[in-house]
Design a protein around this motif. Sequence first.
Motif, short mmCIF file in Angstrom:
data_model
loop_
_atom_site.label_atom_id
_atom_site.label_comp_id
_atom_site.label_asym_id
_atom_site.label_seq_id
_atom_site.Cartn_x
_atom_site.Cartn_y
_atom_site.Cartn_z
N LEU A 180 0.75 -1.32 -0.12
CA LEU A 180 -0.03 -0.09 0.06
C LEU A 180 0.80 1.16 -0.03
N GLU A 181 2.24 1.25 -0.54
CA GLU A 181 2.89 2.21 -0.51
C GLU A 181 2.88 3.15 -1.83
N MET A 182 2.84 4.19 -2.01
CA MET A 182 2.78 5.08 -3.16
C MET A 182 3.99 4.85 -3.87
N THR A 183 4.21 4.14 -4.95
CA THR A 183 5.07 4.08 -5.95
C THR A 183 5.50 5.28 -6.67
N LEU A 184 4.62 5.89 -7.38
CA LEU A 184 4.64 6.96 -8.18
C LEU A 184 3.41 8.02 -8.34
N ARG A 185 3.59 9.19 -8.71
CA ARG A 185 2.49 9.85 -8.78
C ARG A 185 2.80 10.86 -9.93
N LEU A 186 2.26 10.64 -10.90
CA LEU A 186 2.52 11.27 -12.03
C LEU A 186 1.52 12.70 -12.21
N GLY A 187 2.15 13.83 -13.16
CA GLY A 187 1.34 14.84 -13.20
C GLY A 187 0.12 14.77 -14.04
N CYS A 188 -0.65 15.75 -14.19
CA CYS A 188 -1.88 15.52 -15.28
C CYS A 188 -1.81 14.79 -16.24
N MET A 189 -2.49 13.42 -16.30
CA MET A 189 -2.34 12.37 -17.21
C MET A 189 -3.82 11.82 -17.18
N PRO A 190 -4.80 12.38 -17.98
CA PRO A 190 -6.10 11.81 -17.93
C PRO A 190 -6.34 10.58 -18.49
N LYS A 191 -5.40 10.36 -19.55
CA LYS A 191 -5.63 8.96 -20.29
C LYS A 191 -4.35 8.29 -20.26
N TYR A 192 -4.29 7.00 -19.85
CA TYR A 192 -3.11 6.02 -19.91
C TYR A 192 -3.85 4.59 -19.91
N ILE A 193 -2.69 3.89 -20.05
CA ILE A 193 -3.21 2.37 -19.98
C ILE A 193 -1.91 1.66 -19.52
N TRP A 194 -2.07 0.45 -19.28
CA TRP A 194 -0.93 -0.38 -18.64
C TRP A 194 -0.29 -1.04 -19.71
N SER A 195 0.78 -0.91 -20.18
CA SER A 195 1.55 -1.87 -21.27
C SER A 195 2.25 -2.94 -20.85
N SER A 196 2.55 -2.98 -19.70
CA SER A 196 3.43 -4.16 -19.19
C SER A 196 3.18 -4.19 -17.48
N PRO A 197 3.84 -5.21 -16.72
CA PRO A 197 3.80 -5.11 -15.41
C PRO A 197 4.44 -3.94 -14.76
N THR A 198 5.16 -3.24 -15.47
CA THR A 198 5.88 -2.38 -14.77
C THR A 198 6.00 -1.00 -15.57
N ALA A 199 5.21 -0.68 -16.70
CA ALA A 199 5.21 0.42 -17.25
C ALA A 199 3.85 0.72 -17.84
N ILE A 200 3.58 2.04 -17.84
CA ILE A 200 2.20 2.55 -18.54
C ILE A 200 2.31 3.42 -19.72
N ILE A 201 1.50 3.70 -20.50
CA ILE A 201 1.65 4.50 -21.59
C ILE A 201 0.53 5.66 -21.41
N THR A 202 1.10 6.80 -21.60
CA THR A 202 0.30 8.00 -21.91
C THR A 202 -0.36 8.18 -23.14
N LEU A 203 -1.79 8.21 -23.13
CA LEU A 203 -2.41 8.01 -24.46
C LEU A 203 -2.32 9.58 -25.08
N ASP A 204 -2.36 10.59 -24.14
CA ASP A 204 -2.41 11.85 -25.02
C ASP A 204 -1.06 12.36 -25.52
N LYS A 205 0.01 11.85 -24.92
CA LYS A 205 1.46 12.08 -25.45
C LYS A 205 2.25 10.94 -25.91
N PHE A 206 1.74 9.81 -26.00
CA PHE A 206 2.06 8.48 -26.38
C PHE A 206 3.64 8.31 -25.92
N ALA A 207 3.87 8.57 -24.38
CA ALA A 207 4.94 8.29 -23.85
C ALA A 207 4.73 7.16 -23.13
N ILE A 208 5.95 6.15 -22.98
CA ILE A 208 5.79 4.92 -22.06
C ILE A 208 6.87 5.47 -20.82
#
Length: 212
Positions: A180-208
């Motif tokens: 239950l520990e906070m691992t990461l808090r990213l800035g304004c990013m309203p759209k994203y998906i998980w791409s792997s167990p350890t990475a997410i993709i932002t859909l607005d900027k297409f960044a991994i």
Amino acid sequence: MKMMEPIEAKKSFTHDFPGCHHIAWYSTSDKFVLAGGDPTEKSFSLRTITVPGLSVIDKIDIPTNVPDSVRDIDLSPDDLTLAVSTIDGKLYFVDMIKKSHIQVDPRVGSISQLTWSPDGTRVAAKSSQHVLIINMSGGMWQFAYGRSSSGDDLSWSPDSKYISYTDNDFAVCVVNSYTLEMTLRLGCMPKYIWSSPTAIITLDKFAIIDIL
């Protein structure tokens, strides 16, 4: 670009109870569960319906404290247990084979979203202010890092280790589901998906973004 022509439904289904707004598909895609309730009755009803054919093959009625109460449902990956949240803040785990259920009361107000972990051992639930993790036996851990937003954005990493959700500042919070520990808090990013167990993709900027 040519627009697609509308497709007319070949067969329709009329259920026998009003207020049905929630559907959960079985992993086999050959049947689904409808959940709803009569505004005059303190209970909710589950109907299992086959596809194709649209025939009702099972019915379960569960008493509640308030009428027309279902907020969200989600079926476990093994298709055996349906998680149901109601408007009065209760959670129900319904055994779809035995037609029995257990009730959990998190005492956090109405829960708007439920989602099973990919490994099928826990359910994450979200209210207007809290995110919860509930295991199958009804044990519960509660955590809250500020207010969570009201959007349906609660999701698990593919390996069930992390949970992500958006807070009121539209920042994505990634939390270890075991510690239950906070691992990461990213800035304004309203759209994203998980791409792997350890990475997410932002859909607005297409960044991994690697969360570790």
